[in-house]
Scaffold this active site. Structure first.
Site, PDB file in Angstrom:
ATOM      1  N   TYR A  95       0.878  -1.177   0.000  1.00 19.79           N
ATOM      2  CA  TYR A  95       0.000   0.000   0.000  1.00 19.79           C
ATOM      3  C   TYR A  95       0.910   1.220   0.000  1.00 19.79           C
ATOM      4  CZ  TYR A  95      -3.270  -3.386   2.119  1.00 19.79           C
ATOM      5  OH  TYR A  95      -4.031  -4.485   2.417  1.00 19.79           O
ATOM      6  N   ARG A  96       1.698   1.365  -1.021  1.00 21.16           N
ATOM      7  CA  ARG A  96       2.725   2.403  -1.048  1.00 21.16           C
ATOM      8  C   ARG A  96       2.145   3.783  -0.793  1.00 21.16           C
ATOM      9  NH1 ARG A  96       6.361   0.090  -5.781  1.00 21.16           N
ATOM     10  NH2 ARG A  96       4.543   0.638  -6.955  1.00 21.16           N
TER      11      ARG A  96
END
Length: 153
Positions: free
Chosen positions: A95-96
């Site tokens: 979930y950058r």
């Protein structure tokens, strides 16, 4: 997350720009609490009730103002921050969060700069991962916006 947070959240999610947004709440706990932080690269386990994944998308050909969407998701994230964690910018690498810094465009990023996001994703495991990256990919061929750099970059 207190009930008051959810009340404010609904008004945010019902805004016009939010029609392409999703917010996933992924539950943790159980067996995950038994795995020590140092056992695997992903350390966010013990004591974590859930992770939240915020997303917004748009088709560039349909909308020439992507900043509108980016601003909206940042506003939602800021709204949620006091309700979700003592360290809301810690994250799961899949979930950058590119707002917490990123590699240089040429992919050559210093250890110090990469530590900014690396410790948020991997906590104390970051140094061990830098060591492995330095041994297995010293030329930094495999990289993305927030990849782990070899120690010498």
């Amino acid at each position: 997350m207190p009930e008051i947070a959810l009340q404010g959240l609904w008004s945010q999610l019902l805004e016009d720009v939010a029609t392409t947004a999703t917010m996933n709440i992924i539950s943790y706990g159980g067996k995950m609490d038994e795995i020590p932080e140092s056992a695997l690269p992903f350390p966010h386990r013990k004591g974590t009730l859930y992770k939240i994944n915020y997303n917004i998308g748009w088709r560039e050909e349909e909308n020439n103002n992507p900043q509108r969407y980016i601003n909206w998701i940042r506003k939602l994230y800021r709204y949620m921050a006091p309700f979700v964690s003592k360290s809301p910018r810690e994250a799961y690498i899949n979930y950058r969060d590119l707002d917490i810094e990123r590699n240089n465009d040429d992919g050559k990023t210093s250890y110090k700069k990469a530590s900014v996001w690396g410790r948020k994703y991997f906590k104390k495991n970051f140094d061990r991962l830098v060591y492995v990256k330095s041994k297995t990919d010293p030329e930094n061929f495999f990289r993305h916006e927030q990849s782990i750099p070899p120690r010498f970059h």
